[in-house]
Design a protein around this motif. Structure first.
Motif, PDB file in Angstrom:
ATOM      1  N   LYS A 188      33.804 100.671  22.504  1.00 16.92           N
ATOM      2  CA  LYS A 188      34.642 100.514  23.685  1.00 16.92           C
ATOM      3  C   LYS A 188      35.361  99.168  23.744  1.00 16.92           C
ATOM      4  O   LYS A 188      36.061  98.898  24.724  1.00 16.92           O
ATOM      5  N   VAL A 189      35.188  98.316  22.741  1.00 14.64           N
ATOM      6  CA  VAL A 189      35.825  96.993  22.776  1.00 14.64           C
ATOM      7  C   VAL A 189      37.080  97.005  21.910  1.00 14.64           C
ATOM      8  O   VAL A 189      37.280  97.886  21.069  1.00 14.64           O
ATOM      9  N   GLN A 190      37.918  95.982  22.125  1.00  9.04           N
ATOM     10  CA  GLN A 190      39.202  95.938  21.424  1.00  9.04           C
ATOM     11  C   GLN A 190      39.159  95.126  20.126  1.00  9.04           C
ATOM     12  O   GLN A 190      40.061  95.239  19.304  1.00  9.04           O
ATOM     13  N   ALA A 191      38.138  94.296  19.959  1.00 11.24           N
ATOM     14  CA  ALA A 191      38.031  93.519  18.717  1.00 11.24           C
ATOM     15  C   ALA A 191      36.574  93.176  18.465  1.00 11.24           C
ATOM     16  O   ALA A 191      35.818  92.872  19.385  1.00 11.24           O
ATOM     17  N   ILE A 192      36.187  93.231  17.185  1.00 14.29           N
ATOM     18  CA  ILE A 192      34.845  92.841  16.746  1.00 14.29           C
ATOM     19  C   ILE A 192      35.026  91.700  15.757  1.00 14.29           C
ATOM     20  O   ILE A 192      35.623  91.888  14.684  1.00 14.29           O
ATOM     21  N   ILE A 193      34.536  90.531  16.121  1.00 15.53           N
ATOM     22  CA  ILE A 193      34.725  89.331  15.315  1.00 15.53           C
ATOM     23  C   ILE A 193      33.386  88.924  14.721  1.00 15.53           C
ATOM     24  O   ILE A 193      32.392  88.791  15.434  1.00 15.53           O
ATOM     25  N   ILE A 194      33.360  88.721  13.402  1.00 16.40           N
ATOM     26  CA  ILE A 194      32.128  88.436  12.680  1.00 16.40           C
ATOM     27  C   ILE A 194      32.090  86.955  12.305  1.00 16.40           C
ATOM     28  O   ILE A 194      32.944  86.462  11.579  1.00 16.40           O
ATOM     29  N   ASN A 195      31.076  86.259  12.822  1.00 18.14           N
ATOM     30  CA  ASN A 195      30.893  84.832  12.548  1.00 18.14           C
ATOM     31  C   ASN A 195      29.941  84.677  11.367  1.00 18.14           C
ATOM     32  O   ASN A 195      28.735  84.835  11.505  1.00 18.14           O
ATOM     33  N   GLY A 196      30.488  84.355  10.188  1.00 20.40           N
ATOM     34  CA  GLY A 196      29.672  84.247   8.986  1.00 20.40           C
ATOM     35  C   GLY A 196      29.375  85.610   8.399  1.00 20.40           C
ATOM     36  O   GLY A 196      29.796  86.647   8.914  1.00 20.40           O
ATOM     37  N   GLY A 197      28.611  85.623   7.301  1.00 18.82           N
ATOM     38  CA  GLY A 197      28.303  86.899   6.663  1.00 18.82           C
ATOM     39  C   GLY A 197      29.560  87.562   6.135  1.00 18.82           C
ATOM     40  O   GLY A 197      30.540  86.906   5.782  1.00 18.82           O
ATOM     41  N   ASN A 198      29.553  88.880   6.115  1.00 22.81           N
ATOM     42  CA  ASN A 198      30.684  89.642   5.596  1.00 22.81           C
ATOM     43  C   ASN A 198      31.116  90.692   6.601  1.00 22.81           C
ATOM     44  O   ASN A 198      30.302  91.494   7.067  1.00 22.81           O
ATOM     45  N   ALA A 199      32.395  90.666   6.939  1.00 22.37           N
ATOM     46  CA  ALA A 199      32.941  91.647   7.871  1.00 22.37           C
ATOM     47  C   ALA A 199      33.000  93.021   7.209  1.00 22.37           C
ATOM     48  O   ALA A 199      33.244  93.143   6.004  1.00 22.37           O
ATOM     49  N   ARG A 200      32.773  94.037   8.018  1.00 20.71           N
ATOM     50  CA  ARG A 200      32.878  95.406   7.553  1.00 20.71           C
ATOM     51  C   ARG A 200      34.217  95.981   7.991  1.00 20.71           C
ATOM     52  O   ARG A 200      35.001  95.318   8.650  1.00 20.71           O
ATOM     53  N   SER A 201      34.450  97.214   7.630  1.00 21.03           N
ATOM     54  CA  SER A 201      35.717  97.862   7.977  1.00 21.03           C
ATOM     55  C   SER A 201      35.935  97.840   9.492  1.00 21.03           C
ATOM     56  O   SER A 201      35.023  98.176  10.264  1.00 21.03           O
ATOM     57  N   GLY A 202      37.120  97.429   9.906  1.00 19.72           N
ATOM     58  CA  GLY A 202      37.451  97.378  11.315  1.00 19.72           C
ATOM     59  C   GLY A 202      37.037  96.105  12.009  1.00 19.72           C
ATOM     60  O   GLY A 202      37.300  95.923  13.203  1.00 19.72           O
ATOM     61  N   GLU A 203      36.370  95.196  11.295  1.00 20.59           N
ATOM     62  CA  GLU A 203      35.926  93.931  11.871  1.00 20.59           C
ATOM     63  C   GLU A 203      36.811  92.793  11.385  1.00 20.59           C
ATOM     64  O   GLU A 203      37.451  92.889  10.331  1.00 20.59           O
ATOM     65  N   VAL A 204      36.832  91.701  12.146  1.00 17.03           N
ATOM     66  CA  VAL A 204      37.638  90.525  11.804  1.00 17.03           C
ATOM     67  C   VAL A 204      36.702  89.398  11.371  1.00 17.03           C
ATOM     68  O   VAL A 204      35.775  89.046  12.109  1.00 17.03           O
ATOM     69  N   GLN A 205      36.936  88.882  10.181  1.00 14.67           N
ATOM     70  CA  GLN A 205      36.095  87.799   9.670  1.00 14.67           C
ATOM     71  C   GLN A 205      36.501  86.467  10.293  1.00 14.67           C
ATOM     72  O   GLN A 205      37.671  86.118  10.340  1.00 14.67           O
ATOM     73  N   MET A 206      35.501  85.732  10.759  1.00 17.10           N
ATOM     74  CA  MET A 206      35.723  84.426  11.380  1.00 17.10           C
ATOM     75  C   MET A 206      34.930  83.384  10.612  1.00 17.10           C
ATOM     76  O   MET A 206      33.845  83.650  10.096  1.00 17.10           O
TER      77      MET A 206
END
Length: 333
Positions: free
Chosen positions: A189-207
């Protein structure tokens, strides 16, 4: 211990499952009550952007808030920020921060946001009251909420979730058996998924968090971190090892690394004993906002800035600008 329990490495979490089921039931009823109109949702005539998370602990929300506010300001938008504040003890709420506001009154993260961005910041246990206070004080185009994903009394137009890319959701259970405030399906239900560290998956934004020059708490002098030697590092944040890793990657070699609890209240005598007269004390910027009033000349902090892939950043910012323009056009009709 809590890290082992929440990661699933310790079976103790099984003993806590009844409390987790109770937590899930209560929070589910709260969400249901807002969704079906049993409780009032406060909506406002400008967009509300919530930067939150699904787990307990620091995932990097506040740096994302600072990045977003700064980027919107650069594009000419008037941005306000609201926060719950942690451990604040103000005489009244809502509290709008100014040059005399202390971290004891508003919490360390709101003060950090105000100092870094210059944006108007209001703190209140009830975020709708904080938004109302900002709107009474000055015209704004958009309000950003630092945390508050689960504060459903605050109506919102956009939700971003920040996730620790290393631990993600641990064992996946609600508090206290696991780290979850809400289950992972909330991400749909959210508009953006931001990943702090690690590895972003499909549909996520790496930060990532980029370290800048170290800054002296008293003089404001800036230096390359490699010139700060000998140095003792300290951190009073949710994930102190992340800070220590950051300074080592930047070229520092601390003599000692000292850990304090998140949101720790400091006193000068507590910290001055950590270093000798010929050593430098290096802390996080979040710690620095609390220590600046009684800082010594050999105390420094390391600011960090969020970096997102340029194409992802443009898409995220354009989506917010579209909502701002649409809302403004609707208000004029």
């Amino acid at each position: 211990m809590i890290t082992r329990i929440w990661s699933g490495a310790s079976a103790i979490y099984l003993l806590l499952l009844p409390l987790s089921w109770l937590y899930g039931l209560i929070t589910g009823l709260i969400r249901y009550s807002y969704r079906h109109g049993w409780r009032k949702v406060f909506c406002f005539p400008l967009p509300i952007v919530v930067i939150g998370n699904l787990t307990s602990g620091g995932n990097g929300k506040t740096p994302v808030v600072i990045w977003l506010v700064t980027q919107l300001q650069k594009r000419g938008w008037r941005v306000g920020v609201v926060s719950r504040g942690y451990g604040e003890r103000a005489e009244h709420y809502p509290l709008i921060l100014n040059a005399t506001t202390t971290s004891q009154q508003c919490g360390d993260e709101p003060l950090l946001i105000w100092q870094r961005t210059g944006a108007p910041v209001a703190v209140s246990p009830r975020r709708p009251e904080a938004v109302e206070a900002l709107l009474r004080a000055q015209p704004l185009d958009v309000v950003v909420s630092d945390d508050g994903l689960q504060h459903y009394a605050l109506g919102r137009d956009i939700e971003w979730v920040v996730i620790d890319g290393e631990s993600r959701f641990g064992n996946g259970w609600w508090l206290p058996a696991g780290p979850m405030r809400e289950r992972a399906n909330r991400l749909h239900k959210v508009q953006a998924i931001i990943i702090n560290g690690g590895n972003a998956r499909s549909g996520e934004v790496q930060m990532s968090l980029d370290a800048g020059e170290v800054v002296n708490l008293l003089s404001g002098e800036r230096r390359d971190i490699t010139s700060l030697t000998p140095v003792v590092a300290m951190a009073g944040i949710a994930h102190p090892m992340r800070f220590f890793s950051t300074i080592r990657r930047a070229g520092a070699s601390p003599l000692r690394e000292v850990i304090f609890s998140d949101h720790k209240t400091y006193r000068q005598e507590m910290l001055r004993t950590l270093v000798n007269s010929d050593e430098h004390l290096l802390m996080t910027e979040k710690d620095a906002v609390k220590c600046r009033p009684f800082a010594l000349t050999n105390w420094w902090y390391l600011p960090v800035d969020v970096r997102l892939p340029s194409n992802s950043a443009d898409i995220l910012l354009r989506s917010i600008e579209e909502v701002i323009r649409y809302t403004a056009a609707q208000s004029e009709e």
